[in-house]
Motif scaffolding. Structure first.
Motif, short mmCIF file in Angstrom:
data_model
loop_
_atom_site.label_atom_id
_atom_site.label_comp_id
_atom_site.label_asym_id
_atom_site.label_seq_id
_atom_site.Cartn_x
_atom_site.Cartn_y
_atom_site.Cartn_z
N LEU A 216 62.98 37.07 9.51
CA LEU A 216 62.04 37.06 10.62
C LEU A 216 62.61 37.76 11.85
N LEU A 217 63.93 37.60 12.04
CA LEU A 217 64.58 38.28 13.17
C LEU A 217 64.48 39.79 13.03
N GLY A 218 64.74 40.27 11.80
CA GLY A 218 64.65 41.71 11.57
C GLY A 218 63.25 42.23 11.77
N ILE A 219 62.27 41.50 11.23
CA ILE A 219 60.87 41.91 11.37
C ILE A 219 60.44 41.81 12.83
N GLY A 220 60.85 40.71 13.48
CA GLY A 220 60.50 40.49 14.88
C GLY A 220 61.04 41.58 15.78
N GLY A 221 62.30 41.97 15.53
CA GLY A 221 62.90 43.03 16.33
C GLY A 221 62.18 44.35 16.15
N THR A 222 61.74 44.60 14.91
CA THR A 222 60.99 45.82 14.64
C THR A 222 59.64 45.81 15.35
N LEU A 223 58.99 44.65 15.36
CA LEU A 223 57.71 44.54 16.05
C LEU A 223 57.87 44.77 17.55
N ILE A 224 58.99 44.27 18.11
CA ILE A 224 59.27 44.52 19.53
C ILE A 224 59.32 46.02 19.79
N PHE A 225 59.99 46.73 18.90
CA PHE A 225 60.10 48.19 19.06
C PHE A 225 58.72 48.85 18.99
N LEU A 226 57.91 48.42 18.04
CA LEU A 226 56.58 49.01 17.88
C LEU A 226 55.69 48.73 19.08
N LEU A 227 55.74 47.49 19.58
CA LEU A 227 54.89 47.10 20.69
C LEU A 227 55.26 47.82 21.98
N ARG A 228 56.56 48.09 22.17
CA ARG A 228 57.00 48.69 23.43
C ARG A 228 56.78 50.20 23.44
N ASP A 229 56.66 50.80 22.25
CA ASP A 229 56.60 52.26 22.17
C ASP A 229 55.16 52.72 22.06
N ALA A 230 54.54 52.92 23.21
CA ALA A 230 53.13 53.29 23.23
C ALA A 230 52.91 54.75 22.82
N THR A 231 53.99 55.52 22.70
CA THR A 231 53.84 56.96 22.40
C THR A 231 53.76 57.24 20.90
N GLN A 232 53.99 56.22 20.08
CA GLN A 232 53.99 56.45 18.64
C GLN A 232 52.59 56.81 18.15
N LYS A 233 52.50 57.89 17.39
CA LYS A 233 51.23 58.31 16.81
C LYS A 233 51.33 58.10 15.30
N THR A 234 50.82 56.99 14.82
CA THR A 234 50.93 56.68 13.41
C THR A 234 49.56 56.32 12.85
N THR A 235 49.42 56.51 11.55
CA THR A 235 48.14 56.24 10.91
C THR A 235 48.04 54.82 10.40
N ASN A 236 49.16 54.15 10.15
CA ASN A 236 49.11 52.78 9.67
C ASN A 236 50.40 52.05 10.01
N TYR A 237 50.37 50.72 9.87
CA TYR A 237 51.51 49.89 10.24
C TYR A 237 52.70 50.09 9.30
N ILE A 238 52.44 50.37 8.04
CA ILE A 238 53.54 50.60 7.09
C ILE A 238 54.33 51.83 7.51
N GLU A 239 53.62 52.88 7.88
CA GLU A 239 54.29 54.10 8.35
C GLU A 239 55.15 53.82 9.57
N SER A 240 54.61 53.06 10.52
CA SER A 240 55.34 52.72 11.74
C SER A 240 56.59 51.90 11.40
N PHE A 241 56.41 50.94 10.52
CA PHE A 241 57.51 50.04 10.16
C PHE A 241 58.64 50.80 9.49
N LEU A 242 58.31 51.72 8.60
CA LEU A 242 59.33 52.45 7.84
C LEU A 242 59.98 53.56 8.65
N ASN A 243 59.37 53.97 9.73
CA ASN A 243 59.93 55.06 10.54
C ASN A 243 60.84 54.58 11.65
#
Length: 400
Positions: A216-243
């Motif tokens: 959960l810590l690893g996933i949570g930390g990744t979600l923090i990164f995704l939420l803070r980075d408004a510049t990411q242009k991705t088509t789906n959450y899997i793509e965002s998570f793996l990048n």
């Protein structure tokens, strides 16, 4: 782009991971190292296999070199971890008190609370850059760095009067990171939970809780990164998570620069890093890997792209440089593992090294050298100062 070779590297790394797990399982710190590295290195590769997008600046003609670097790193850590088996001896508890650490933790608790209050008063919806500017860049990043050292005192605080201040500091550190959009707290927590799973007799229920918490810590930390980075242009959450991270970009672009412009550096960057440990009046260099990458990719740009221990190994000696880099990491880890009960220092340094090395997977040798040197210096300053205080109080340390 040699897609077939890249795909082959991915599946070969996956097979190596499975074999490694069946031999050593969870009772090896290097299992966590490899899984963590696999996610940040091979995540974008998996995106390619799935037909998803990756960072647009990644030179596709050099991705196969980057994937070979990842294979070299994973294979080196896996093979050496099997040849040099881990020792899972239970860690002896430290009962000695450390009054100086109490005051240090209290100071950091107040610092974090003060800055959290400052941000909350204005509003949590402001962007990360604004939050850090409110705190002050130097204060923010020095605080994060020092916490990597302070949280490494876990086994020196676990069973004595210092523990309540230690845990309170850790909780405020996590809260501070959540408020500011940082995920640095994951690294020391990863290390501590790993030590608890490996070096302590725990019930299946407790192991399940710890393992779930780690995930959960690893996933949570990744979600923090995704939420803070408004510049990411991705088509789906899997793509965002793996990048997550920039290892594929850094390794591929470094390989391109070595090929078309620089040739191999043959240890020059390591020499710069080593000499940079000296005081600036003795040696001062304008070169560093992070600036080199930025100047070659986006000269004059404001944002940085990190770096990678694997990329630096390649830019100096090719694939053999990657193998040597990760072989050294394994040897240091095993040395810590074998000496965990030799004294307070190894209990501290083992926790630090495991968390900090994962942090440095996306950095370079200068950060790795400096961080380890500062960790050792800070440890001995705090311990010697604490011994002076306790002797003055008539409470001489009872053991090392």
């Amino acid at each position: 782009m040699n897609f077939e070779l890249i795909e082959y590297h991915f599946y070969l790394c996956l097979i190596i991971l499975v074999i490694k797990f069946f031999i050593n399982g969870w009772k090896d710190h290097l299992t966590y190292f490899i899984l963590f590295y696999f996610f940040f290195s091979m995540g974008p590769i998996l995106n390619l296999i799935l037909g998803n997008g990756i960072y647009f600046g990644t030179p596709k003609d050099y991705i196969h070199i980057a994937s070979t670097n990842f294979l070299c790193a994973i294979a080196t850590m896996s093979i050496l971890s099997v040849l040099i088996r881990p020792r899972n001896t239970e860690i002896e508890e430290v009962r000695e008190n450390f009054p100086l650490l109490n005051w240090i933790f209290i100071a950091f608790i107040f610092l974090a609370f003060f800055n959290i209050t400052k941000i909350v008063t204005i509003g949590l919806n402001i962007d990360k850059v604004t939050k850090i500017s409110l705190i002050g860049n130097s204060i923010h990043y020095i605080y994060l760095l020092l916490q990597l050292f302070l949280t490494s005192f876990y086994y020196l605080c676990r069973k004595n009067k210092t523990r309540k201040f230690y845990y309170l500091n850790f909780f405020t550190y996590i809260a501070y990171c959540l408020v500011t959009g940082e995920r640095d707290f994951i690294f020391p927590l990863f290390s501590i939970v790993g030590h608890l799973l490996i070096h302590h007799r725990t019930s299946f229920k407790k192991k399940l809780i710890l393992t779930s918490s780690l995930s959960l810590l690893g996933i949570g930390g990744t979600l923090i990164f995704l939420l803070r980075d408004a510049t990411q242009k991705t088509t789906n959450y899997i793509e965002s998570f793996l990048n997550q991270g920039s290892l594929l970009f850094v390794n591929a672009f470094t390989a391109k620069m070595v090929d078309i412009k620089y040739n191999f550096f043959y240890g020059e960057t390591y020499l710069h890093s080593f000499l940079s440990l000296l005081p600036s009046f003795i040696y001062k260099s304008s070169y560093n890997n992070l600036a080199w990458l930025k100047d070659n990719y986006a000269p004059g740009g404001d944002s940085g792209y990190g770096f990678g221990l694997d990329a630096e190994g390649y830019m100096n000696f090719g694939y053999i440089g990657v193998i040597i880099t990760f072989a050294i990491i394994v040897l240091i880890q095993r040395y810590c593992n074998y000496n965990i009960n030799r004294g307070k220092f190894f209990k501290y340094y083992s926790v630090f090294f495991h968390g900090f090395t994962m942090y440095c997977f996306r950095n370079d040798s200068l950060a790795f050298f400096k961080g380890n040197l500062y960790a050792i210096i800070i440890y001995f300053i705090i311990i010697q100062a604490n011994n002076f205080i306790t002797k003055g109080q008539g409470k001489v340390a009872t053991h090392e």
